[in-house]
Each structure stands twice: as C-alpha cells, then as structure tokens.
Design a protein around this motif. Structure first.
Motif, PDB file in Angstrom:
ATOM      1  N   LEU A 120       0.831  -1.210   0.000  1.00 51.07           N
ATOM      2  CA  LEU A 120       0.000   0.000   0.000  1.00 51.07           C
ATOM      3  C   LEU A 120       0.865   1.259   0.000  1.00 51.07           C
ATOM      4  CD1 LEU A 120      -2.891   1.185   0.251  1.00 51.07           C
ATOM      5  CD2 LEU A 120      -2.580   1.173   2.710  1.00 51.07           C
ATOM      6  N   PHE A 121       1.895   1.303   0.834  1.00 52.40           N
ATOM      7  CA  PHE A 121       2.755   2.484   0.905  1.00 52.40           C
ATOM      8  C   PHE A 121       3.523   2.688  -0.403  1.00 52.40           C
ATOM      9  CE2 PHE A 121       3.019   4.311   5.286  1.00 52.40           C
ATOM     10  CZ  PHE A 121       1.875   3.698   5.747  1.00 52.40           C
ATOM     11  N   ILE A 161       0.937   4.259  -2.701  1.00 55.12           N
ATOM     12  CA  ILE A 161       0.650   5.644  -2.293  1.00 55.12           C
ATOM     13  C   ILE A 161       1.770   6.556  -2.801  1.00 55.12           C
ATOM     14  CG2 ILE A 161       0.494   7.237  -0.339  1.00 55.12           C
ATOM     15  CD1 ILE A 161      -0.830   5.021   1.283  1.00 55.12           C
ATOM     16  N   ALA A 164       1.444   7.108  -6.512  1.00 56.27           N
ATOM     17  CA  ALA A 164       0.329   8.029  -6.802  1.00 56.27           C
ATOM     18  C   ALA A 164       0.728   9.467  -6.481  1.00 56.27           C
ATOM     19  CB  ALA A 164      -0.902   7.623  -5.990  1.00 56.27           C
ATOM     20  N   LYS A 165       1.423   9.659  -5.371  1.00 53.74           N
ATOM     21  CA  LYS A 165       1.856  11.017  -4.985  1.00 53.74           C
ATOM     22  C   LYS A 165       2.863  11.578  -5.998  1.00 53.74           C
ATOM     23  CE  LYS A 165       0.085  11.803  -0.748  1.00 53.74           C
ATOM     24  NZ  LYS A 165      -0.307  13.039  -0.103  1.00 53.74           N
ATOM     25  N   PRO A 191      -7.037   9.819  -6.895  1.00 57.89           N
ATOM     26  CA  PRO A 191      -6.510   8.519  -7.336  1.00 57.89           C
ATOM     27  C   PRO A 191      -7.023   7.404  -6.423  1.00 57.89           C
ATOM     28  CG  PRO A 191      -4.757  10.164  -7.271  1.00 57.89           C
ATOM     29  CD  PRO A 191      -5.982  10.806  -6.681  1.00 57.89           C
ATOM     30  N   VAL A 195      -5.970   4.696  -5.156  1.00 58.85           N
ATOM     31  CA  VAL A 195      -5.163   4.193  -4.036  1.00 58.85           C
ATOM     32  C   VAL A 195      -5.153   5.194  -2.878  1.00 58.85           C
ATOM     33  CG1 VAL A 195      -2.915   5.054  -4.872  1.00 58.85           C
ATOM     34  CG2 VAL A 195      -2.985   3.068  -3.388  1.00 58.85           C
ATOM     35  N   LEU A 196      -5.208   6.500  -3.205  1.00 60.77           N
ATOM     36  CA  LEU A 196      -5.239   7.513  -2.139  1.00 60.77           C
ATOM     37  C   LEU A 196      -6.620   7.544  -1.477  1.00 60.77           C
ATOM     38  CD1 LEU A 196      -3.186  10.460  -3.701  1.00 60.77           C
ATOM     39  CD2 LEU A 196      -2.410   8.545  -2.302  1.00 60.77           C
ATOM     40  N   PHE A 247      -8.638   4.941  -1.268  1.00 59.86           N
ATOM     41  CA  PHE A 247      -8.689   3.729  -0.439  1.00 59.86           C
ATOM     42  C   PHE A 247      -7.933   3.943   0.876  1.00 59.86           C
ATOM     43  CE2 PHE A 247      -6.480  -0.131   0.912  1.00 59.86           C
ATOM     44  CZ  PHE A 247      -7.552  -0.967   1.182  1.00 59.86           C
ATOM     45  N   SER A 248      -6.741   4.547   0.779  1.00 63.66           N
ATOM     46  CA  SER A 248      -5.917   4.743   1.977  1.00 63.66           C
ATOM     47  C   SER A 248      -6.585   5.704   2.956  1.00 63.66           C
ATOM     48  CB  SER A 248      -4.537   5.287   1.594  1.00 63.66           C
ATOM     49  OG  SER A 248      -3.940   4.423   0.667  1.00 63.66           O
ATOM     50  N   LEU A 308      -9.312   3.819   4.614  1.00 65.03           N
ATOM     51  CA  LEU A 308      -8.703   2.871   5.552  1.00 65.03           C
ATOM     52  C   LEU A 308      -8.284   3.603   6.831  1.00 65.03           C
ATOM     53  CD1 LEU A 308      -7.630  -0.032   6.067  1.00 65.03           C
ATOM     54  CD2 LEU A 308      -5.471   0.677   5.029  1.00 65.03           C
ATOM     55  N   PHE A 368      -1.140   8.758  11.064  1.00 64.57           N
ATOM     56  CA  PHE A 368       0.035   8.748  10.191  1.00 64.57           C
ATOM     57  C   PHE A 368      -0.370   8.401   8.752  1.00 64.57           C
ATOM     58  CE2 PHE A 368       3.262   6.035   8.171  1.00 64.57           C
ATOM     59  CZ  PHE A 368       4.250   6.987   7.966  1.00 64.57           C
ATOM     60  N   LEU A 369      -1.215   7.384   8.622  1.00 61.78           N
ATOM     61  CA  LEU A 369      -1.642   6.956   7.282  1.00 61.78           C
ATOM     62  C   LEU A 369      -2.437   8.068   6.586  1.00 61.78           C
ATOM     63  CD1 LEU A 369      -1.881   4.713   5.146  1.00 61.78           C
ATOM     64  CD2 LEU A 369      -3.913   3.880   6.339  1.00 61.78           C
ATOM     65  N   LEU A 411      -2.216  11.296   7.094  1.00 60.92           N
ATOM     66  CA  LEU A 411      -1.297  12.380   6.736  1.00 60.92           C
ATOM     67  C   LEU A 411      -0.487  12.005   5.496  1.00 60.92           C
ATOM     68  CD1 LEU A 411      -0.319  15.167   7.658  1.00 60.92           C
ATOM     69  CD2 LEU A 411       1.436  14.039   9.004  1.00 60.92           C
ATOM     70  N   PHE A 412      -0.082  10.755   5.438  1.00 58.68           N
ATOM     71  CA  PHE A 412       0.722  10.286   4.308  1.00 58.68           C
ATOM     72  C   PHE A 412      -0.097  10.226   3.021  1.00 58.68           C
ATOM     73  CE2 PHE A 412       3.095   6.633   2.200  1.00 58.68           C
ATOM     74  CZ  PHE A 412       4.159   7.425   1.814  1.00 58.68           C
ATOM     75  N   ALA A 413      -1.361   9.779   3.144  1.00 60.35           N
ATOM     76  CA  ALA A 413      -2.168   9.551   1.940  1.00 60.35           C
ATOM     77  C   ALA A 413      -2.949  10.781   1.482  1.00 60.35           C
ATOM     78  CB  ALA A 413      -3.144   8.399   2.197  1.00 60.35           C
ATOM     79  N   SER A 414      -3.322  11.686   2.425  1.00 59.88           N
ATOM     80  CA  SER A 414      -4.135  12.826   1.976  1.00 59.88           C
ATOM     81  C   SER A 414      -3.532  14.160   2.401  1.00 59.88           C
ATOM     82  CB  SER A 414      -5.579  12.678   2.442  1.00 59.88           C
ATOM     83  OG  SER A 414      -5.644  12.740   3.839  1.00 59.88           O
TER      84      SER A 414
END
Lengths: 49, 303
Positions: free
Chosen positions: A36-37, A40, A43-44, B47, B49-50, B52-53, B56, B111-112, B114-117
C-alpha cells in the motif's frame, strides 16, 4: 485450606497456536502495508510530477 | 503482553480475533460507508489508491476509538447483558493490551491519513478520535442523559473527513451530512435504549429512558426525527444536491417520521415486546445507508 481454586494448568499448545496465529496475521498486515505504501508513493509522485 | 514461559502464571497472548472485536466492526461498517460517500460526493477526482488509503485511515481511527472506548468501559460492559461477552469483560483480553492496541491504532491511522491525503483531514480525524474517547466516553456518557446528543458529533465526522481528504477544504454539503448524522443519532440510540433500558439501568448509565422516563424519551425521539427529516431534505431546496437525492430523502424521511410517530405516541406495559422501537432502530440504520448512497448517486447521475 484445601478448597482454594487451583490455577488453570498452562496450555503450551494453545499458547503456541495463538503466538503463531498472531505472527501470521502480523506478517500479512505488514506485507499489505508495504505494498500500500509503495502505491501511495507512486500516486503522490504522479500528482506532483 | 505475553510473559516468559518459565513464569508460574503465564498469560496467553491475545487472540487476533479478540483484538479485531475490540474495534467494533459493525459500527465501523457505517463509518466506512458514510466516509466513502463523503469522499465520492466531493467535486474532485482522487486517485483510487489515495481514496482507499484515506478510507482505511478513517476506518482504523474509528476502530481505535472503539478499542479505547471498550478499554475504558470494561467494568460497565460486564454489567450489561448486551456487552458482557466482549473480550475485556469476558476476560479473554487484558486491559493493558487493549489500551496499547487502541493508542497504537489511533497513532497509525493519523500517520496513514497524513501520508495519503492532507493535514486538514488528519486534524479532523484526530479531533473525532479525541472527541469520542475523552468528551463522549469519559466525560458525557456517565454524567448526562444528553450524552448521545452531544456525543453524536463523533459519529458525524466521517463524511466530513472523507470530503476534506479529497478536497482539502470544508464545504456546505459535507457540513449538512455531518448535521444529518448528528440529528439522526438521538432517535437511533434512544430507540435502542428503550428496549435495552434495564441493561443501561443496571450499569448505572444515565441514558434518557433511565433518567427522564419512557414518555419523555418517546417525545424527544419524535422531536429529533422531525428536525432530522428537515435537515435530510434541506440540501435539495438549497441547491447542493439534485432531485434524485431530494426525492429519496423525502420518501425515506417520511417513512422515518412515520415510524417515529408510532414510537413517540405509544405507551407500553409490562412484558411489551417493543416491536415498533426495534423496527425504528433497524430502519434507522438502513435510512442512513440509503441517504448516503443517494448523495453519491445524485452526484454521478443528475436527473
């Protein structure tokens, strides 16, 4: 006193089963998070490219 | 955590199923759905995956809140039939493990996110977790019958967080969705409280039927159902949604109010099966699913 409750006998098989089950679950979750990371990050990179 | 095998009294490691049960998976399903709808109704594309994250992260945050709630309320849960089988009161999990699991999960969810959005969604997620644990669970719930009225805000955050995760800013529509869940919570929970009243009384939780009595609770269910219906339909005349959502909200809200009238105007005697209350409780869950589904459908297909 003879009627004091005795502690339950230690069940090593159950102990090992739970340890194994948790270790397996943790391995799957860490693997899934690594994937997943990775996605991500991809995508970023595409957003900011 | 597990102790050395050489110790006389060795605690068994927690089963992962009990840790999972600590997250209140059934409550989480509604949280995930409303958050997803908030995200999908936003006027930007994210996107997958973002998206979904982010969802999640919201789910894990809700799970952490549930775990910390169960850690704090283990003593109360043991006194209620409905909750006595949970991992902590049933003795299948030790409190220290539950506390560490809850805090760890909360930290990871932030953390997730912040990382994803973005930091705005992360801040809202942090506020919702802290609100649920400190304001609702520790402060309001044991003190006032208004506990779920104010505490309902914690459950209303997910669609707002979903929207902010997608856009980075707050807008009128997600605030209206927040308001909808906020006003939906009292009739939903008080319908439940009416048929598990003895449980709450035994645990000493000042739920409305225990403190103010059945009659007053029934009147308030009806009152909240009426303003909730107005809040549910409002996005349509205000121009934030189209006719698809508008008609769905109108029909479903009329049904909700009709069931609430049934509950609000009846009196019960000993041994009553509380069928109308159970019906309202079950329908209230479907109501929220249908309305949030309609928000997304309306965004995708305008009629």
């Amino acid at each position: 006193m003879t009627d004091e409750p005795k502690p339950a006998p230690f069940d090593e098989a159950e102990y090992r089963r739970r340890q194994r089950s948790r270790a397996n679950m943790m391995a799957w979750m860490l693997g899934a998070l690594a994937i997943l990371f990775f996605f991500i990050t991809i995508a970023k990179i595409q957003i900011f490219a | 955590m597990a102790q050395s095998l050489t110790h006389g009294e060795t605690a068994l490691p927690a089963d992962w199923r009990d840790l999972f049960a600590l997250t209140k998976p059934r409550v989480m399903s509604l949280v995930v759905f409303t958050a997803l709808c908030g995200l999908l109704a936003a006027p930007v594309s994210v996107p997958p995956v973002l998206a979904f994250s982010s969802i999640l992260a919201i789910a894990l945050g809700a799970g952490a809140s549930g775990a910390l709630n169960q850690w704090y309320e283990a003593g109360l849960d043991a006194k209620m039939k409905r909750t006595a089988g949970r991992p902590l009161p049933a003795g299948r999990l030790d409190p220290q493990t539950a506390l560490q699991f809850g805090i760890g999960l909360a930290a990871f969810s932030l953390f997730l996110m912040l990382f994803a959005s973005n930091w705005q969604a992360t801040l809202l997620l942090a506020v919702s977790i802290l609100f649920y644990v400190f304001i609702y669970t520790m402060w309001l719930k044991p003190r006032t019958p208004q506990n779920i009225v104010i505490g309902g805000a914690a459950g209303a955050f997910p669609p707002l967080i979903g929207w902010v995760a997608a856009t980075g800013s707050v807008a009128p529509l997600p605030v209206m969705l927040f308001l909808l869940i906020f006003l939906w919570t009292p009739p939903h929970f008080w319908a439940l409280a009416l048929f598990v009243r003895s449980d709450y009384a035994a645990a000493g939780i000042p739920m409305m039927p225990v403190v103010a009595g059945e009659k007053s609770t029934r009147r308030q269910i009806l009152f909240y159902a009426l303003i909730m219906a107005a809040a549910a339909i409002a996005p349509w005349p205000l121009g934030y949604t189209g006719a698809l959502y508008g008609w769905t909200a109108t029909i479903q809200s009329v049904l909700f109010v009709a069931l609430s009238v049934q509950v609000g105007t009846r009196t019960t005697g000993e041994g009553d099966l509380m069928q109308p209350e159970k019906r309202l409780f079950a329908y209230s869950i479907a109501y929220l699913f249908i309305l949030f589904g309609a928000v997304v459908a309306d965004h995708w297909w305008t009629i």
